[in-house]
Design a protein around this motif. Sequence first.
Motif, PDB file in Angstrom:
ATOM      1  N   SER A  75       0.801  -1.155  -0.096  1.00 45.54           N
ATOM      2  CA  SER A  75       0.216   0.130  -0.115  1.00 45.54           C
ATOM      3  C   SER A  75       0.884   1.252   0.176  1.00 45.54           C
ATOM      4  O   SER A  75       0.603   2.059  -0.757  1.00 45.54           O
ATOM      5  CB  SER A  75      -1.022   0.100   1.288  1.00 45.54           C
ATOM      6  OG  SER A  75      -0.207   0.048   2.455  1.00 45.54           O
ATOM      7  N   ALA A  76       2.095   1.198   0.648  1.00 42.08           N
ATOM      8  CA  ALA A  76       2.802   2.373   0.809  1.00 42.08           C
ATOM      9  C   ALA A  76       3.656   2.577  -0.282  1.00 42.08           C
ATOM     10  O   ALA A  76       3.660   3.680  -1.091  1.00 42.08           O
ATOM     11  CB  ALA A  76       3.841   2.254   1.836  1.00 42.08           C
ATOM     12  N   GLY A  77       4.072   1.451  -1.046  1.00 41.10           N
ATOM     13  CA  GLY A  77       4.667   1.447  -2.475  1.00 41.10           C
ATOM     14  C   GLY A  77       3.864   2.006  -3.394  1.00 41.10           C
ATOM     15  O   GLY A  77       4.307   2.882  -4.294  1.00 41.10           O
ATOM     16  N   ILE A  78       2.519   1.393  -3.587  1.00 40.19           N
ATOM     17  CA  ILE A  78       1.601   1.950  -4.776  1.00 40.19           C
ATOM     18  C   ILE A  78       1.267   3.093  -4.529  1.00 40.19           C
ATOM     19  O   ILE A  78       1.373   4.067  -5.333  1.00 40.19           O
ATOM     20  CB  ILE A  78       0.413   0.784  -4.820  1.00 40.19           C
ATOM     21  CG1 ILE A  78       0.999  -0.573  -5.156  1.00 40.19           C
ATOM     22  CG2 ILE A  78      -0.544   1.421  -5.489  1.00 40.19           C
ATOM     23  CD1 ILE A  78      -0.314  -1.479  -4.732  1.00 40.19           C
ATOM     24  N   TRP A  79       0.823   3.747  -3.184  1.00 42.85           N
ATOM     25  CA  TRP A  79       0.519   5.025  -3.188  1.00 42.85           C
ATOM     26  C   TRP A  79       1.557   5.884  -3.277  1.00 42.85           C
ATOM     27  O   TRP A  79       1.299   7.158  -3.827  1.00 42.85           O
ATOM     28  CB  TRP A  79      -0.174   5.207  -1.711  1.00 42.85           C
ATOM     29  CG  TRP A  79      -0.474   6.547  -1.529  1.00 42.85           C
ATOM     30  CD1 TRP A  79      -0.048   7.511  -0.537  1.00 42.85           C
ATOM     31  CD2 TRP A  79      -1.732   7.360  -2.363  1.00 42.85           C
ATOM     32  NE1 TRP A  79      -1.188   8.584  -0.770  1.00 42.85           N
ATOM     33  CE2 TRP A  79      -1.747   8.466  -1.443  1.00 42.85           C
ATOM     34  CE3 TRP A  79      -2.415   6.913  -3.187  1.00 42.85           C
ATOM     35  CZ2 TRP A  79      -2.797   9.541  -2.345  1.00 42.85           C
ATOM     36  CZ3 TRP A  79      -3.384   7.627  -3.911  1.00 42.85           C
ATOM     37  CH2 TRP A  79      -3.626   8.923  -3.382  1.00 42.85           C
ATOM     38  N   GLY A  80       2.855   5.637  -2.760  1.00 42.98           N
ATOM     39  CA  GLY A  80       4.112   6.374  -3.062  1.00 42.98           C
ATOM     40  C   GLY A  80       4.304   6.697  -4.562  1.00 42.98           C
ATOM     41  O   GLY A  80       4.294   7.770  -5.057  1.00 42.98           O
ATOM     42  N   ALA A  81       4.161   5.633  -5.323  1.00 40.87           N
ATOM     43  CA  ALA A  81       4.293   5.918  -6.744  1.00 40.87           C
ATOM     44  C   ALA A  81       3.148   6.567  -7.549  1.00 40.87           C
ATOM     45  O   ALA A  81       3.669   7.556  -8.396  1.00 40.87           O
ATOM     46  CB  ALA A  81       4.236   4.373  -7.377  1.00 40.87           C
TER      47      ALA A  81
END
Length: 649
Positions: A145-151
């Motif tokens: 979730s953090a990786g996708i939202w950060g991207a």
Amino acid sequence: MVMPNIAAFIAWGLLTALFIGPGWLNGATPETPDRPAFDGRFAPDSWVAQIGGWGDFADGGIVGPAITFLLPLLIGYTGGYMLYKTRGGVVGAIATIGVITGAGIPMFIGAMIMGPLGGWTMKKLDALWDGKIRPGFEMLVNNFSAGIWGAILAFGAFFGIAPIVEWLTGRLGDGVGWLVENNLLPATSILVEPAKVLFLNNAINHGVFTPLGSAESQETGRSLLFLIEANPGPGLGLLLAFAVAGVGVARASAPGAIIVQFLGGIHEIYFPYVLAKPRLIIALILGGATGVLTNVLFDSGLVGPAAPGSIFAVLTMTAPGSHLGVILSVLLSAAVTFVVAAFLLRIDKNKDLDLEAATAQMESNKGRKSSVAGMLTGAAAAATGPIRNIVFACDAGMGSSAMGASVLRRKVQAAGLTDVTVVNKAISDLTDTYDLVVTHQDLTERARQRTGSAIHVSVDNFMASPRYDEVVELVSERNGALVPAGGHATPSHAAPAAAAPVAAATSTSDSVLDRSSIVLTGTATTREGAIEEAGNLLVAVGSATPAYVAAMHEREASVSTFMGEGLAIPHGTNEAKGEVSRTAVSFVRYPQGLDWGGERVTFVIAIAASGDEHLALLQQLAGAFLDADSVARLENATSVDEVKAVLDA
């Protein structure tokens, strides 16, 4: 967001001074840009070229990448961390890389937008599925979730935010350029000097002048924008005027304030003087304008921000060839401010100056207590007034501080000081609202930064430090208590009474100390092994994850968790509390003892705390380990029941 990262700006400024333009290790000059990057004075040419020379610093050297990537990423991470700790900081940094790569200029303002935005939005997203993730999938969901939202944020920043901020920065730069071309740059002091007194100085300096100055310094090797707000000259002149033409407390406190302001760089020390006599802002404006004009005439400036605004920081960051102009700008601005302020003070019919009220007004503007303003009112209330609240602080506020607070609380209560509270906190959670702060000697300076107006006491032994008795004596003296020789303190306004009994702690060992978490004979032979053994017991009962055990080692590397009396209480860092699912304690005894950083330890009690359930048990432990009979019973215990009987007593 900028202030915590000032060290990085200073490092970048030093590199700029060494290698950009007519830097100390760079043979090139603006007049001879084709000259080799190094003329053989200090170091091999290849070494200097790798760091960055004239015309090459943006292509693989240190200086260009530092301003382009390092500084904005630090700002973005800090902004996200402020809103959602480490998780927010990581997402904020990911979002910031989008705005960095989407623009052709250093993205300080973009980082100030994307960092907090990343942290705040990640916190809101996590709240949507909080408590709804199936067991075993937490790490998977959290990471993805953090990786996708950060991207997603980085993508949006690249195409949406970067062009807007680049345009805005360009317009601000054009505005500064227009002021320079029309010889109006000194007029910025009309806004800057009043804004400083109203505590908008950091917003103006680090929000506007630092980004614009950094971009200019990258191109020319210096910028006078760094010195518009940070010039210590006007403050020096104002305080000198009070030292010469002031009266009463203001005149007496001005010399000490000069040291704090001019040498220490803490400009807020002179704000109350202006708030008490608002007309003095005229002197500051004229002095500030004089300093700016001097730097314009001499084409002088700094290579990076001078923070704090000390004369030492200013001279350290002065660009090569700019020392004459910079020094004159400080001296002339101080002289002009002094002359005007002294004149205004001389003709003022009302000589009274209520510094105490002005200091209170300043702290109201600031939104928190000032760590330096106490000296303005003559000795600070905290230095002579009663002590009502004491905090014992450590890294995590979980084990060491809780144990120390329990021991000190017993002594305070036994002395009859019933109006004094003793609590424990993590240093990161401290506010400048406590009268007295107790910390391990290795943490005192960190605590002092957050509680500058408090009295600070350092200890090296949490269980049996002689400093506790000194604290009790100090509190008794300040609070008007009488301390008979060899006896307990009693309030001076009351008849002597028996020492107040220590409140009995409700036993919570059944809920936080499982029988399976008690080991009578540990197998570890080193401190690291003991931490691993005690930590794995917490993992085994489902209290914490293996990552928390790793955080216990990290915490130990920072400050020893040795308590004294043969006891160590290892626990994780404050940031690792997210790895704790429920509060639990483990108990491991090492009959032969083991070395704990030079101290002998027999008992290791590991803590994983998600709330405050363990505090009552720690209070019981403090009582047990201060009692020789209880320690002997623990040393000779042959069963788990005997251990629990001592801890439950």
